[in-house]
Design an enzyme around this catalytic site. Structure first.
Site, mmCIF file in Angstrom:
data_model
loop_
_atom_site.group_PDB
_atom_site.id
_atom_site.type_symbol
_atom_site.label_atom_id
_atom_site.label_comp_id
_atom_site.label_asym_id
_atom_site.label_seq_id
_atom_site.Cartn_x
_atom_site.Cartn_y
_atom_site.Cartn_z
ATOM 1 N N ILE A 1 0.848 -1.192 0.000
ATOM 2 C CA ILE A 1 0.000 0.000 0.000
ATOM 3 C C ILE A 1 0.881 1.239 0.000
ATOM 4 O O ILE A 1 1.786 1.369 0.833
ATOM 5 C CB ILE A 1 -0.904 0.029 1.244
ATOM 6 C CG1 ILE A 1 -1.684 -1.282 1.368
ATOM 7 C CG2 ILE A 1 -1.857 1.217 1.195
ATOM 8 C CD1 ILE A 1 -2.325 -1.460 2.720
ATOM 9 N N GLY A 2 0.618 2.191 -0.889
ATOM 10 C CA GLY A 2 1.369 3.442 -0.945
ATOM 11 C C GLY A 2 0.522 4.612 -0.481
ATOM 12 O O GLY A 2 -0.141 5.266 -1.296
ATOM 13 N N THR B 1 4.954 -1.324 4.062
ATOM 14 C CA THR B 1 5.194 -2.669 4.564
ATOM 15 C C THR B 1 5.262 -3.678 3.425
ATOM 16 O O THR B 1 4.422 -3.690 2.529
ATOM 17 C CB THR B 1 4.069 -3.073 5.534
ATOM 18 O OG1 THR B 1 4.013 -2.116 6.601
ATOM 19 C CG2 THR B 1 4.319 -4.450 6.116
ATOM 20 N N GLU C 1 -8.811 -2.488 6.335
ATOM 21 C CA GLU C 1 -7.535 -2.502 7.037
ATOM 22 C C GLU C 1 -7.694 -2.341 8.537
ATOM 23 O O GLU C 1 -6.919 -2.891 9.319
ATOM 24 C CB GLU C 1 -6.626 -1.390 6.499
ATOM 25 C CG GLU C 1 -5.263 -1.354 7.148
ATOM 26 C CD GLU C 1 -4.349 -0.285 6.564
ATOM 27 O OE1 GLU C 1 -3.225 -0.154 7.059
ATOM 28 O OE2 GLU C 1 -4.769 0.414 5.621
#
Length: 388
Positions: free
Chosen positions: A133-134, A168, A253
């Site tokens: 994820i950015g 991550t 999330e």
């Protein structure tokens, strides 16, 4: 007078086949442990093992709720929850496929084109395609309206420049879904003009630099983009509407069982070892933690049920994340206190418990950051309740 905004945690119902699903996962973990792909760890945190991810894919445990034409098994969200809970409780090495299964795949399924679904979803379900994820950046943190990574139109495609931080598992991922600015910021609506892109991390101009955490682990990364060429079909969803898409994505999330099971190994080891040795002093404090575990589990299950019904429980998910973060910290603090009490009484702290505790203490600052800082979460809760 309009009614005040409210939140609700509807009573969850586990599926009728929960028992058989648990047995299926436990059998898989036992086989993979015998094959050497599932180890008994002495530190908290998800481990990465591509072979285990492929085994999960072969067993049909990735993308469970997705349509069969993309490799899913069209299971319910509650069935997926049971499987997820079992994998986390077993401390299985699910890091590889975790993000793709939890949120990247669902986002592509919801907002992507049919070509994007056909390209990405089947290899995800096979445990062969990993996503990261950015979101966060060096100068923006949890304030996503302030992101500086920019995608500029260039012919039929895009040119990407910027940096993502605390990413991550980027070192093991093939793709990133990143939020980028595509239109200059309008202070009347700071979140307008953001778009999501699916970025192939093997493209020229992409560099991934490790960020070693205090526990000596390599989970985080800085991902830098320098004139990265993106094809036109890298855009995910609607141009300039990325914030709305991210908001929906964060419910996946923030509400899952990882929000209270990431310190489960510490609590389980404490209960099994020092708990009986310390008697009444430990009983009340461990009992309170176990009661809180059950409460968080029911709340998290409730959100899984809402997602199954097509709802977007952003407020409820933020509440679970905030409560889960505090619970994780209390688990570490109670374990530390009881370990000190045992030492004062001349009792030896079991080696594995000591190692788990040491790594958890070093990871404690991350609990309040990942998935949104406590301050951001409480702002979300306040807005959801009409308080700001």
């Amino acid at each position: 007078m309009s009614a005040a905004p409210t939140f609700d945690f509807l009573p969850p119902l586990l599926p009728a086949n929960a028992g058989s699903l648990r047995a299926e996962v436990r059998d898989l973990v036992a086989r993979e442990r015998a094959a050497g792909r599932v180890a008994v760890k002495d530190r908290i945190g998800m481990a990465y093992n591509a072979g285990f991810s492929r085994a999960c894919g072969e067993a049909g445990l990735i993308g469970m709720t997705w349509p069969k034409r993309y490799g899913g098994r069209e299971a319910t969200a509650m069935e997926r929850y049971v499987v997820t809970e079992e994998l986390l409780a077993a401390d299985a090495p699910v890091r590889g496929h975790w993000v793709a299964d939890r949120q990247s795949g669902p986002v592509i399924l919801r907002y992507g084109t049919e070509a994007q679904r056909e390209r990405f979803l089947p290899p995800i379900t096979r445990g062969e395609c990993f996503f990261c994820i950015g979101l966060s950046e060096p100068d923006s943190g949890s304030d996503l309206a302030a992101v500086r990574t920019r995608a500029v139109r260039e012919g039929a495609g895009w040119r990407l420049n910027g940096t993502k931080l605390w990413t991550t598992n980027a070192q093991n991922s093939q793709f990133m879904i990143a939020i980028c600015r595509t239109t200059p910021q309008d202070m009347k609506d700071r979140y307008h003009g953001l778009s999501q892109f699916i970025i192939d991390l093997s493209l020229p101009g992409v560099s991934i630099r490790p960020v070693i955490n205090m526990a000596g682990g390599h989970e985080f990364n800085e991902v830098h983009f320098e004139d990265v060429p993106l094809a036109g079909d890298a855009l995910l969803g609607t141009l300039d509407e990325g914030w709305k898409q991210v908001s929906a994505e964060l419910a996946y999330e923030r509400s899952g069982p990882e929000r209270w099971l990431s310190t489960w190994q510490v609590l389980a080891e404490l209960n099994a070892t020092l708990g009986p040795a310390l008697g009444d002093e430990a009983e009340d404090r461990i009992g309170a933690l176990l009661a809180e575990t059950l409460t968080l589990r029911e709340m998290s299950l409730s959100i899984a049920g809402m997602l199954e019904r097509g709802m977007t429980p952003n407020l409820e998910a933020a509440i679970v994340k905030d409560l889960g973060t505090r619970f994780e910290r209390r688990t570490v603090e109670v374990t530390r206190d009881l370990a000190e009490l045992a030492t004062e009484r001349g009792l030896a702290v079991p080696v594995r418990l000591g190692s788990l505790l040491a790594s958890a203490i070093l990871m404690m600052p991350a609990f309040t950051i990942r998935g949104g800082t406590t301050e951001i979460l409480r702002g979300t809760i306040a807005r959801g309740l009409g308080l700001r």
